[in-house]
Design a protein around this motif. Structure first.
Motif, short mmCIF file in Angstrom:
data_model
loop_
_atom_site.label_atom_id
_atom_site.label_comp_id
_atom_site.label_asym_id
_atom_site.label_seq_id
_atom_site.Cartn_x
_atom_site.Cartn_y
_atom_site.Cartn_z
N CYS A 268 0.83 -1.21 0.00
CA CYS A 268 0.00 0.00 0.00
C CYS A 268 0.86 1.26 0.00
O CYS A 268 0.50 2.27 -0.62
N LEU A 271 1.91 1.86 -3.45
CA LEU A 271 0.79 2.38 -4.24
C LEU A 271 0.64 3.89 -4.05
O LEU A 271 0.39 4.62 -5.01
N LEU A 274 3.19 5.53 -6.12
CA LEU A 274 2.82 5.45 -7.54
C LEU A 274 1.80 6.53 -7.90
O LEU A 274 1.87 7.13 -8.98
N ALA A 303 -4.86 4.50 -0.63
CA ALA A 303 -3.60 3.78 -0.41
C ALA A 303 -3.13 3.95 1.03
O ALA A 303 -2.70 2.97 1.67
N LEU A 367 7.31 4.92 -3.00
CA LEU A 367 7.33 3.86 -4.01
C LEU A 367 8.51 2.91 -3.81
O LEU A 367 8.34 1.68 -3.76
#
Length: 397
Positions: A268, A271, A274, A303, A367
């Motif tokens: 998570c 994410l 990202l 996230a 990330l």
């Protein structure tokens, strides 16, 4: 409220994400010392009294911060120093509370108690950051500190309602010998030690909160309100997972559960990074944007809610293992080390995230760190077999 208000205040003064991360550097040493000293105090004196004194110290630090903010002190070092006092006091208070819980409840209720603590913390840090973000944006930092100081007086009420709580067994006088004794116990307690190591991995590589002020100002838009929302999203995930945590009490392989929860935390976190990467790339953001990008904020919030939920599940099992496996005569010191890890790990993570964000980009700490966490947990799932077999019905340190 304190975490968000101090972060926003430092960013407002310096416009530097790295300066925000330095709050962690100032707090780290005092917190480590407080964890060892506080645990020793909790194993030597009335735990109710230790918790009460440290609550007063934490409240005073917020009060002084309020005064100097109203005086418009622009030097950052007083805020760093007071945040360090607050963090050290909270470490001692938390360690003492952790040592008190197993004296109030039977062992089979400790997972529920850990989940209830997660719900309580989730409520506090869901409402607190959101309120802090709105208040900083509307009335300014000093008034936010003031409200925080007023609300903090509620911390005394629960502690005052407790009975006296002297430790069981032979008391060890607080000092260097007491600390060494706790470290010797930890060396021969692999399951207790694993709970600390797993959490350190998660917190060092998966704490991107220092990028929130810059993300709200430069990538996602919305400024302080977005910062409050992102911080609250993590807590909301922890709160929801706590409310749904009833089945966790039936889990026997608690070490394996910790490993899987930390792996989910890493996924998570990645994410969230990202989302920042894609938003920055698609929007072509190069300077401050006040307009919030709602879809990106929602995705980032989801996230972070996932990271909060996974972290809470991990915390429930790590806390239960520690409280059931450690005997009462060293429980205060183990809780002290636990709070050094819980509170100190994110500070190291703050420093790492601030450095990576400065050297690479805002998306990089989350990330890259999330991918590292996920990879390490997948390896430990196969190699740390003793911890994976830990049985809640036969707790062993």
């Amino acid at each position: 409220m304190t975490i968000v208000a101090v972060g926003l205040h430092i960013f407002e003064i310096t416009r530097s994400t790295f300066a925000v991360s330095l709050v962690a550097l100032w707090a780290l040493g005092p917190m480590i010392l407080a964890g060892f000293v506080g645990g020793a105090l909790a194993d030597a004196f009335d735990r109710r009294l230790v918790a009460l004194v440290t609550a007063i110290a934490a409240w005073c630090s917020i009060g002084v911060m309020t005064v100097i903010a109203f005086l418009d002190v622009q030097a950052t070092w007083p805020y760093y120093a007071l945040a360090a006092v607050n963090a050290a006091s909270a470490t001692i208070m938390g360690a003492t509370r952790g040592a008190i819980l197993p004296r109030l409840l039977p062992a089979q209720l400790l997972p529920a108690a850990a989940a209830l603590s997660g719900i309580t913390m989730g409520l506090a840090i869901t409402v607190g950051p959101a309120v802090a973000g709105v208040l900083v944006a509307s009335v300014g930092v000093p008034w936010t500190y003031l409200l925080d100081a007023v609300l903090f007086t509620g911390a005394f009420l629960g502690i005052l309602s407790l009975p006296r709580m002297a430790p069981d067994g032979d008391r060890t006088a607080p000092g260097f010998g007491s600390v060494l004794e706790s470290l010797r116990f930890l060396r021969r307690a692999p399951n207790v030690r694993a709970t600390f190591i797993w959490d350190l991995i998660a917190m060092i590589f998966g704490t991107p909160r220092v990028v929130f002020p810059a993300a709200g100002a430069l990538v996602l838009g919305g400024g302080p309100v977005t910062v409050g929302a992102l911080t609250a999203a993590f807590a909301l995930g922890a709160l929801v997972s706590g409310l749904l945590s009833g089945p966790l009490g039936a889990v026997r392989r608690q070490g394996r559960a910790v490993t899987l929860a930390v792996a989910a935390f890493g996924a998570c976190t990645a994410l969230f990074g990202l989302v920042l990467l894609v938003t920055a790339a698609t929007a072509g953001v190069t300077e401050r944007s006040d307009a919030p990008i709602i879809p990106a904020i929602v995705l980032a919030g989801l996230a972070l809610a996932g990271t909060g939920a996974a972290d809470n599940v991990s915390a429930v099992f790590r806390t239960t293992i520690l409280q059931t496996a450690a005997p009462d005569d060293v429980r205060g010191r183990m809780q002290g080390i636990f709070y050094v890890v819980v509170a100190g790990g994110p500070r190291v993570g703050d420093l790492l995230a601030g450095a990576v964000a400065t050297l690479v980009a805002l998306w990089a700490p989350a990330l890259l760190g999330g991918v590292v966490i996920l990879g390490i947990m997948l390896v430990l799932l196969r190699t740390a077999t003793g911890f994976q077999r830990y049985d809640a019905h036969r707790p062993s340190p």
